[in-house]
Each structure stands twice: as structure tokens, then as C-alpha cells.
Design a protein around this motif. Structure first.
Motif, PDB file in Angstrom:
ATOM      1  N   GLN A 276      -4.658  -1.272   7.637  1.00 51.77           N
ATOM      2  CA  GLN A 276      -5.442  -1.370   6.413  1.00 51.77           C
ATOM      3  C   GLN A 276      -6.512  -0.283   6.361  1.00 51.77           C
ATOM      4  N   GLY A 279      -5.308   3.016   5.396  1.00 48.69           N
ATOM      5  CA  GLY A 279      -5.073   3.129   3.963  1.00 48.69           C
ATOM      6  C   GLY A 279      -6.175   3.880   3.246  1.00 48.69           C
ATOM      7  N   VAL A 280      -7.413   3.804   3.763  1.00 43.39           N
ATOM      8  CA  VAL A 280      -8.490   4.576   3.157  1.00 43.39           C
ATOM      9  C   VAL A 280      -8.745   5.835   3.974  1.00 43.39           C
TER      10      VAL A 280
ATOM     11  N   GLN C 105      -0.152   4.165   0.523  1.00 45.32           N
ATOM     12  CA  GLN C 105      -1.359   4.791   1.052  1.00 45.32           C
ATOM     13  C   GLN C 105      -1.203   5.259   2.500  1.00 45.32           C
ATOM     14  N   LEU C 222      -3.468  -5.826  -3.259  1.00 48.93           N
ATOM     15  CA  LEU C 222      -4.248  -4.849  -4.027  1.00 48.93           C
ATOM     16  C   LEU C 222      -3.989  -4.910  -5.528  1.00 48.93           C
ATOM     17  N   ALA C 424     -10.044  -1.612  -0.373  1.00 49.27           N
ATOM     18  CA  ALA C 424      -9.002  -1.720   0.650  1.00 49.27           C
ATOM     19  C   ALA C 424      -9.320  -2.840   1.625  1.00 49.27           C
TER      20      ALA C 424
END
Lengths: 312, 283, 458
Positions: A276, A279-280, C105, C222, C424
Motif C-alpha cells: 500500500q 502505491g504512493v 499504482q 480506493l 492511499a
């Protein structure tokens, strides 16, 4: 496996060579040993050691993928995580997840092995059939569980409703406690065959006559198990446990498919939280999260390997 | 365990049939469910008034959809190539490592053995980003080699450990005798030890094959483009369309992706177990 | 006479998505004249292929485009074909990949870190900011596209540009509205849809009592959960940060009140399993007739209404209507942000990629694309908002109407790294999930505010 292969004819032609081999035996053995390690070591160095140390380095930087430049910040990411409330939940969840599922997998696996070790018709097909949970790609079998746990389509909820046990649908994945339990059940389902087959392999090494002798001595099944069976399967049980702890601790996919760590982070584990964070594009923190697993796993490994070795 | 006495049948139920039924229910039920869903029309699936455990109408539409609307056959082929390739490579490396660690006494042997085992403790979620750089540098991106070379990282440790134990069970005298008779060590290894070690190699092979067959993350990141997807990646990307699951076809893929393998396994499951026996108890 | 048949064939070809070959076969069967056939091919988007043979420009090389899976399956097939056809005409080997949204992502992250992978990548709102330095500048094309669309909506600029600089090409987004069952609402005494959140919850209470609760996903996902949580927060006077982009403005008394209202509503009016739903949860619950209303893109209605879809259900579609999200004390909002297509600077075929984007972002082509998408995607500016694809079906009007209530994640600041981190890590969504789980609005919001401060203050 006890078929002794025929001696190939050509061997006798190499008498002279054989003599030198025998003479430089010890020297040659060490050289060969290192030589034999080369192909595997090469793969592990390039595709495991290098990325690992690079990951270790990244974990000590504030590197974001798309942002130029990064600084070496020592253990800042690790410290930052220590006062991250989500990370604390992650640690707790991972321990719960591993230490609830592994004993169940072990006990059920042992039971499965004891059942399959008996003689019965079509046992071969049962043995292969009961391996199915281990064979089916996790990505797909987890989707089957996602469906079994679905708020609308779950057949389990349907059965409970129709037995008059409840009105609505069971909140499998939406309640923190239920969610952990649901995830553990799916994990146990997937993990039992590995334990079962490994322990079954161990059971085959238990000499039948010992059992019979013990039975004649009047030992009950329980005592016979501990006196005769356990010493033989002990190592494989410990090793399987170790592997299972490692896999469960580092698990990612099952939880990712079922809850992505929800609801409200109540099922987040190291793997999912790291993914997670990636993801950023926060490489540094993501790497630190994954690396936090390493010391824990190393400790489990050392403890269990110590017990395994002690016997030798 | 031997059954004695007059209540033999009763014992048989307690010790065999009842536990067997329990395990069948627990372990096979999800497959029953997958099978049912893969044959059920979508309208029935969403109809919560119907008994979900039963089939009211049967359709093979989900299977035909899988074959016509996704590249399933190609995905199976890709998975086979990658899995067989990485299994063979891992076995080759592991036989050598297992033999060296199980047979030779040499300095640093213990250390190397532990180091290879430690490789197991490194989580893939950490590795895959740096690994993607390695894969790119070696120009392997979206090629079979990307996975054939990276899967062994998690296959070699277990396979080496298993084979090391197996080689230890094979009496040293046999190959020593061959070498006295003039065979080189490599010859002795190839012609004497390896054939004897086949059950162990088979066990390790099955183990590697299964893990490779299942892998998802590396396959997604290193080889997930176009026709190069593996079964788990291809199925999941083609049949989860944003906020809709194509349940029937997903489950059909699960059935087709596991039952044939299980049937194949049933032919040498006993070999597999006996291979594991020797390796594991002497490990 | 021949004209009428041609028109019928066009309609048929569009609904059933005929291939060029099928169109020709059907045209022959109907006995159409050559000019009529050409007309049909033109109207069904097969004209390009008809003139093929001489590539317009031979750009060469290959081009790989990675997108999230489409919410309307037919549109995904359409894009694949569109891109292939363009590639054929221009001598480029175009391949298209679609990936699950949650994996997009991390997949992009690893591609950028490795310096190879897809040439063009679709990005969620706010994501261009994270890759700004690794993207080829799109200022010229984006400005042209903005003019052609009558300017950009504010939420587009704030989510798809990097501080006003165009690094990607914004192509619109899924729009969110309340999808509800007119028959069930009517039976509960609501002929018109409630205007405020509180009235909506009141209706929900009656509906739940009748066995059809409201449905809302509050899991870690999301898509759907933020679509509810952000607007609800805004309509009760809170936001992530002030306009300075630093001062957290989350813990507001009005929001605590609003949250208390929601906690009660969750018990009275909602389906409790929603806490465990992902983005598919409400779709199946609605299509199975379990819930009476939910927030979603138009895909639920579209798939029920489409005879060729696997979830086709004309009866349900007839009893479904869509309206903008209800109002709260401080206004009416919708969480919107534009997705965009980015050309990564590691791409070895940037000329072809730019040419492709230049062609894709032409009004004619884009129109064909949104039509294939049946209006599910709303455009980046007002010009195309009056297209029939958005206005012809009255039930779909809400989805274009909410464009004027649109706000970006990270409001009142722009969508940037910090708002992306907050999103996120599901800070806002988990505030709601915590609140309904523990029944304590105040402490859930305080906890959320602390998390926000961690990201915004770092």
C-alpha cells in the motif's frame, strides 16, 4: 528406490583416472563443493542478495520514485514507523495471523497425515485430491473465499438464514474480529495440505514393528504416538512449522484479495501495508516496513533450527 | 496403525472415515463451490432466493467465455513454460547444492547452507521493486526468462534443503565403490547417486512446480503485458473488470488451473511422499 | 427505403458492436448500395479501416499502453480496437494492457523505478503529481484540449495537473451519483428522492425495516468508499486541509455532529456488511436486489440496462433512477478528479506516443470513445457535457450534473503527494469505519486528524 543400478561398462576403462581422483580426494572434494555451489549461488546473488541489499539501502533513504534526489537518513524511516499507529496495528495483526493459523495448520495437518497414512481404497486419489488447496493458484482460490464471504452472495449466510439462525447476512469481512477469523480460515485451508503431506512423509519412516511391539507391551495409542511416532516425525514437524511461520508472516496475497487490510486496518499485515505504501511511491518507508519482518523471522528460524540441530 | 479386536469396524469409523469426511468437507468444499459457480448462469448467481449450493440451470458459457474472450490457452502455455523452466533450473542448482552440502565436508559449508536458507526470510514485497531494476538491466522485461530466473530465488532454498537430506540417505559406499572402479566423481554422481535420488528429485520438483504455478506478484510486475501473462495474472486482470467480477469464468479458470494438475499429481503422489520422507527425516 | 435499412443497420451495429466484417455481411444481406455501405461503415466507426492500406504516416516502433480495467467492458474492447487501428494506419505496433485498478499504482511505481515498461500509463486523480519528474511535458496538447472543451473544470486542473503544469493528458473520470430503486422508495412513501443526508437516512430507516437497506462500502478500497466519505465530510463543514495545504481542518464540531448522525444511520438504515465491501460489493448487492440505494458510477445501471451484459436486468433498470448526492448543512458535493494518460520519459517511442495522444485527444475520436463508454466517463470541460450520450437518457443526467459539485481530494489544497498519502492510507474512509465500529464520532475524528497531521506535517 532400492533398485541398484547396473554398473556401466565404460567405468572400468578409466582405471588410471580413478586412481588420481582417489589420491587427491579431499582436495578435490572441497574444490568440487565450491564449484557445485556456483550456479545456485549466482542466481541467488543476482536475483536475491543484490536486490535485498539495495532494498536495505533504500530503506535508509527518503526516496520517492518520481521525485528526484534522495537523502541518506539512517534509521529515520524505521523510527517514523514506530510511532505510526497503523504500523503498530500491522505488527499486532501479523502476530495474531501467524500464531493463530500455524498451530491450527499443524494440528489439522497432523490429523490429516494420520488419516491418510492408513490403508484404504483409492487412497492415492484422496492423497492427491486433498492436496488441491495447495495446488490451485492462490489468486483464484482466494477469490472463491471472497465469494464465500461476500455480503450478498455468501452461501454460508444463506444456510444460516434458512436454518433460521439469523436474519441478515453474516458480516464476514466487515467486522474486525470476524475479518481476522475469516482470513485465518482461508489461510488454514490453504496451509493444511502442506503440513499434511510433509508429516505423512515423516510417518512413512515410522517402523511398523516398533508400533506392534509397543502395542504388545500394552501401550495405548496416545503413548505409542509420543514414544514411537513423535521422535521420527519431530524434525519434519519443526521444519514445516518454520516454513509455515515464514510464509504466513510474509503473506500478502490472501489478505490483499480479501480485505486489503480493512476494515479500518484491522487485518493489515506487513506485506499489505508495504504494498500500500508503495502505491504512493514511498519507496523508503515501504522497504522499511518489509524489512521490519526480517529480525522476527530470523529469530524464529534460529530458535527452530536450534531445536532441529540439537537432536543430531 | 493396526486394528485389532472385535470392534474393528467401529475403530475404522473413528480413526478413518469420520476424520476423512471432515477433511473432505473442509478441504474440498471450496472446490465444490467453484465448480457450482462455474456452471451457474449469472442470473441464478444473483438470485438470492435460490439455494446457492445447487444448480438449477447449467451453462458452459463461463468456460466458453474463458476461451473466447481471454487468452486462456496462451496463459496456460506461458505458465507451463515459466514453471517448467524455473523448476528445471532450480532442480539443477539444488541437486548440485544439495549434493555438495550433503556429501562433501568443506570449509564454509555450514555457513553457505545457512545463507541459502536465510534467502527464504526475505519477503517478496521488499524484493520486487529492486528486482524490477535487475530484470530491466538484463533486458528480461516481459520475457519468459524474467520469471525463469527469478522464481528460483524462492525455489532453490527449499529444494536444496530437501535434496541435501536425501543425498545423506544414500549410502556413501556405493559411489566410493564406483570411484574405486575407476569412475570419476561426476560419473559416479550421475550414474549411481542421481538415479537413486530420483524420488527426492521428484519431490523437490513437485514442490517447485506448485510454487511456480501459483506465483502472482513477480508474474504481474515482470511479465504482465500483452500475451505474456501467466494464468493467475491473466485471469485476474481479464476477468475482474473494474467493479465487476466475472465470477463464473474466474472459478472456471480456477478449476481448469488446478484439477488437471491434481490428477497428474495423483499418479506420483506416493513417490512424492516417499521422496519427502527420506529427505525430510534426515535433513 | 435503402436509407431506412442503412439506419437500422447502423443502430444494430452499434448496440451489438458488430465488427467491420459483420457489418459488411449484414449490408450485403440487406442488399445495400455501395455508397450506403460506406455510410454505414463511417457511422459505425469502421471507416478508418475501410481506407486502410496506405498508412498516413509511418512512425514505426512499438507502443504499449497500460490502463486500469474499464468500468464498461464494451468500452475496453472499443479502445483496444481503436488503438490497434491507429497503429495499423501509422505503422506502429500498438499493444494495450488493462490491469486491476488497485494494482495499477504499484505496477507504475515499479516500472518507473526500473526505467522500463509501458509507454503510456493511465493515472488516478492526483497521481501525476507523484511522477511529475518522470513524465514528458504535455502543456501544448493539454492547452489545446482545454480550449476544445471550453476550459477545464476546477477539479480537473487540481487533480490532473501538477501545480497548474500539464504533465499528463486528462481524459475525464467516473462520475458518482446515488443509484436508487424508485419502486422501493415509492413503497416506503418517497415519491421524490430526499434532498438532504438526514432525510436520505430517514428514508433508509424505513427501507431497512422493509428489508432493503441502503448500501455503502466502507472497506479499504480506493473507489466507492471515498466517493461517499469525502463529500459527506465536506457537506458537514470539514476538509483535510485549509487552502494553505498545511493546516489540517478535519476536526470540526459540525463534522462530529454529522458523524454522530451517520453512526446512528449506519445502524438504522444501512447494510452492516458494507464495512467489508470492496468496490464490487455494492454492485452485486444492488443487482441482487438486496439494497435499495447506493453511491456508484453509472455502471450498475448501464449493465442492468444493457441486454448484452452479463448482469442484464431490464426490470431492475426500469425501477432504477440516479440523482446527485444529497446536501449537508454546508453544501452539496461530489468527490471528483480527472484520470489522465501520462507519457513516461523512459519511453523509447515518444514520437509515436505523442502522435497517438494527439489523435486520441481530438474531439471526434474522444466523442466516439465516450459513446462506447455510454456516458460513464464524464468529460474534462463543459463543451461536451451537452452531448446526447449524457443527456438522452434522463436517468443518466445526474452523472453529468454532479460535475458542478466536484471537489478534489486534498481540498482546499490541490491533490498532491500528501493528499495521495492520506487517500492511499484510507485516512478519511477509516475515520468513518472506526466511527461506526466504535460508535464514538469524536475520537474517530481526532484519530483521523492526527493521521492527517502526520502526512501533511511531514
Amino acid at each position: 528406490m532400492n533398485a541398484v543400478p547396473a554398473q556401466p561398462e565404460e567405468l572400468s576403462q578409466n582405471q588410471a583416472q580413478g586412481y588420481t581422483v582417489a589420491r587427491s580426494f579431499w582436495q578435490k572434494e572441497a574444490v568440487l563443493a565450491y564449484l557445485f555451489m556456483v550456479p545456485g549461488a549466482l542466481i541467488l546473488l543476482i536475483f536475491m542478495a543484490y536486490p535485498f541489499f539495495y532494498g536495505l539501502y533504500i530503506s535508509m533513504t527518503d526516496r520517492f520514485v518520481g521525485i528526484p534526489g534522495s537523502h541518506f537518513i539512517w534509521f529515520e524511516n524505521y523510527r517514523y514507523l514506530l510511532d505510526d499507529p497503523v504500523f503498530r496495528k500491522v505488527v499486532r495483526n501479523t502476530f495474531v495471523y501467524s500464531f493463530v493459523t500455524v498451530p491450527f495448520k499443524l494440528v489439522l495437518g497432523l490429523g490429516l497425515a494420520l488419516v491418510l497414512n492408513q490403508q484404504f481404497r483409492f487412497s492415492r486419489f484422496f492423497r492427491a485430491g486433498l492436496l488441491l488447496p495447495w495446488i490451485v493458484p492462490t489468486a483464484i482460490s482466494t477469490l472463491a473465499f471472497l465469494m464465500l464471504y461476500n455480503g450478498t452472495l455468501s452461501p454460508i449466510s444463506w444456510a444460516f438464514r434458512h436454518l433460521g439462525l439469523m436474519n441478515g447476512n453474516i458480516n464476514f469481512l466487515g467486522d474486525p474480529v470476524n475479518a481476522i477469523i475469516s482470513i485465518c480460515v482461508a489461510n488454514i485451508w490453504r496451509g493444511v495440505p502442506f503440513f499434511g503431506i510433509s508429516i505423512l512423509a515423516g510417518l512413512q519412516a515410522v517402523p511398523d514393528d516398533l508400533h506392534e511391539a509397543a502395542a504388545l507391551d500394552g501401550a495405548g495409542a496416545w503413548r505409542r504416538f509420543w514414544a514411537v511416532t513423535w521422535p521420527v516425525i519431530r524434525n519434519i514437524v519443526l521444519i514445516s512449522t518454520l516454513f509455515s511461520i515464514i510464509w504466513t508472516f510474509a503473506d500478502f496475497q490472501l489478505i490483499y484479495v480479501l480485505t486489503k487490510g480493512g476494515p479500518a486496518n484491522s487485518t493489515h499485515v506487513f506485506g499489505t501495508y508495504s504494498y500500500q505504501t508503495l502505491g504512493v511511491t514511498d519507496l523508503g518507508t515501504a522497504a522499511s516496513i518489509s524489512l521490519y519482518m526480517f529480525p522476527f523471522l530470523a529469530v524464529f528460524a534460529i530458535i527452530l533450527l536450534f531445536y532441529v540441530r540439537r537432536e543430531d | 496403525m493396526a486394528m485389532v479386536g472385535s470392534n474393528r469396524m467401529q475403530n475404522r469409523w473413528i480413526q478413518l472415515y469420520i476424520p476423512l469426511i471432515f477433511f473432505l468437507l473442509f478441504l474440498i468444499f471450496p472446490f465444490y463451490w467453484m465448480l457450482i459457480v462455474s456452471l451457474k448462469p449469472d442470473a441464478d448467481l444473483l438470485n438470492t432466493k435460490l439455494n446457492p449450493f445447487l444448480l438449477y440451470h447449467v451453462t458452459i458459457g463461463h468456460y466458453t467465455y474463458l476461451f473466447t474472450n481471454t487468452n486462456f490457452v496462451r496463459y496456460v502455455w506461458n505458465t507451463m513454460v515459466v514453471t517448467v523452466g524455473s523448476t528445471v533450473l532450480s532442480l539443477f542448482c539444488s541437486i548440485l547444492i544439495g549434493y555438495a552440502l550433503g556429501r562433501f565436508r568443506f570449509r564454509g559449508g555450514g555457513f553457505l547452507g545457512s545463507a541459502i536458507f536465510l534467502a527464504y526470510l526475505v519477503p517478496p514485497t521488499l524484493l520486487f521493486i529492486p528486482l524490477s531494476q535487475v530484470v530491466t538491466k538484463l533486458d528480461l522485461y516481459n520475457k519468459y526468462w524474467a520469471l525463469i530466473l527469478t522464481y528460483p530465488t524462492f525455489l532453490i532454498p527449499f529444494a536444496s534443503w530437501l535434496l541435501m537430506g536425501y543425498f545423506r540417505t544414500i549410502a556413501r559406499d556405493l559411489e566410493d565403490a564406483a570411484m574405486v572402479d575407476g569412475a570419476s566423481r561426476l560419473q559416479a554422481m550421475r550414474t549411481i547417486v542421481l538415479p537413486l535420488a530420483m524420488p527426492g528429485v521428484l519431490s523437490a520438483g513437485i514442490f517447485c512446480f506448485t510454487l511456480g504455478w501459483n506465483e502472482f506478484l513477480y508474474a504481474l510486475v515482470f511479465m504482465g503485458s500483452g500475451n505474456m501473462k501467466t494464468v493467475p495474472v491473466g485471469v485476474v486482470t481479464d476477468l475482474i473488470r473494474a467493479d465487476v467480477y466475472f465470477w463464473g469464468s474466474l472459478m472456471a479458470a480456477g478449476i481448469l488451473g488446478s484439477v488437471p494438475v491434481a490428477i497428474a499429481y495423483s499418479f506420483f503422489v506416493d513417490n512424492y511422499i516417499s521422496g519427502l520422507t527420506a529427505g525430510a527425516t534426515k535433513g | 427505403m435503402s436509407d431506412e435499412r442503412a439506419q437500422r443497420l447502423i443502430a444494430e451495429a452499434k448496440t451489438l458492436r458488430y465488427s467491420r466484417r459483420t457489418v459488411l455481411k449484414r449490408a450485403a444481406a440487406l442488399g445495400l448500395s455501395a455508397p450506403a455501405i460506406a455510410g454505414v461503415l463511417g457511422a459505425t466507426g469502421h471507416a478508418a479501416a475501410a481506407q486502410s492500406g496506405t498508412p498516413a504516416v509511418n512512425l514505426g516502433g512499438s507502443l504499449n499502453i497500460l490502463q486500469g480495467t474499464y468500468f464498461v467492458p464494451a468500452a475496453q474492447d472499443f479502445f483496444t480496437k481503436q488503438a490497434k487501428d491507429w497503429g495499423k494506419q501509422n505503422g506502429v505496433d500498438v499493444t494495450t494492457d488493462y490491469i486491476n485498478w488497485p494494482d495499477l499504482q504499484p505496477r507504475t511505481t515499479s516500472a518507473v523505478q526500473a526505467g522500463s515498461g509501458p509507454d503510456i500509463v493511465e493515472m488516478w486523480p492526483g497521481i501525476p503529481y507523484l511522477f511529475a519528474d518522470k513524465l514528458v511535458d504535455m502543456t501544448d496538447l493539454a492547452e489545446k484540449w482545454g480550449q476544445a472543451n471550453g476550459g477545464y473544470y476546477d477539479w480537473v486542473t487540481k487533480t490532473a495537473s501538477v501545480n497548474g503544469q500539464w504533465k499528463t493528458m486528462p481524459h475525464g473520470t467516473s462520475s458518482i451519483a446515488v443509484i436508487y430503486r424508485t419502486d422501493l422508495f415509492k413503497a416506503a412513501g418517497y415519491d421524490t428522492f430526499p434532498e438532504t443526508w438526514e432525510d436520505f437516512f430517514k428514508a433508509g430507516k424505513a427501507l431497512k425495516a422493509a428489508g432493503h437497506p441502503l448500501g455503502q462500502a466502507l472497506g479499504q478500497s480506493l473507489g466507492d468508499p471515498p466517493s461517499f466519505c469525502y463529500p459527506y465530510m465536506w457537506s458537514y463543514g470539514a476538509m483535510e486541509v485549509e487552502a494553505d495545504g498545511k493546516t489540517v481542518a478535519f476536526n470540526k464540531p459540525t463534522f462530529v455532529d454529522g458523524m454522530n448522525t451517520f453512526i446512528q444511520a449506519w445502524k438504522d438504515a444501512y447494510d452492516g456488511t458494507g464495512l467489508g465491501w470492496d468496490d464490487t460489493g455494492n454492485n452485486s448487492a444492488y443487482l441482487a436486489g438486496q439494497i435499495s440505494a447506493t453511491l456508484n458510477g453509472s455502471s450498475i445501471y448501464l449493465s442492468a440496462n444493457d441486454p448484452t451484459s452479463k448482469d442484464s436486468n431490464p426490470e431492475l433498470a426500469k425501477n432504477t433512477n440516479c440523482v446527485p448526492l444529497p446536501k449537508g448543512p454546508t453544501g452539496q458535493f461530489c468527490n471528483l478528479g480527472s484520470r489522465s494518460m501520462g507519457l513516461l520519459s523512459y519511453s523509447k517511442n515518444q514520437d509515436a506516443a505523442k502522435a497517438f495522444l494527439g489523435w486520441f485527444f481530438s474531439i471526434d475520436n474522444y466523442k466516439a470513445w465516450i459513446e462506447a463508454y455510454k456516458g460513464y466517463i464524464i468529460p474534462t470541460g463543459p463543451t461536451l457535457a451537452t452531448e446526447p450520450v449524457y443527456t438522452s437518457d434522463p436517468k443518466l443526467k445526474a452523472f453529468i450534473e454532479v460535475a458542478k459539485y466536484g471537489r478534489n481530494q486534498g481540498y482546499a489544497g490541490p491533490s498532491n503527494l500528501k493528499s495521495a498519502q492520506a487517500a492511499a492510507n484510507y485516512v478519511i474512509v477509516n475515520t468513518f469505519a472506526n466511527a461506526v465500529q466504535n460508535g464514538d464520532a469524536k475520537s474517530a475524528i481526532e484519530q483521523g486528524a492526527r493521521q492527517l497531521e502526520r502526512y501533511y506535517g511531514r
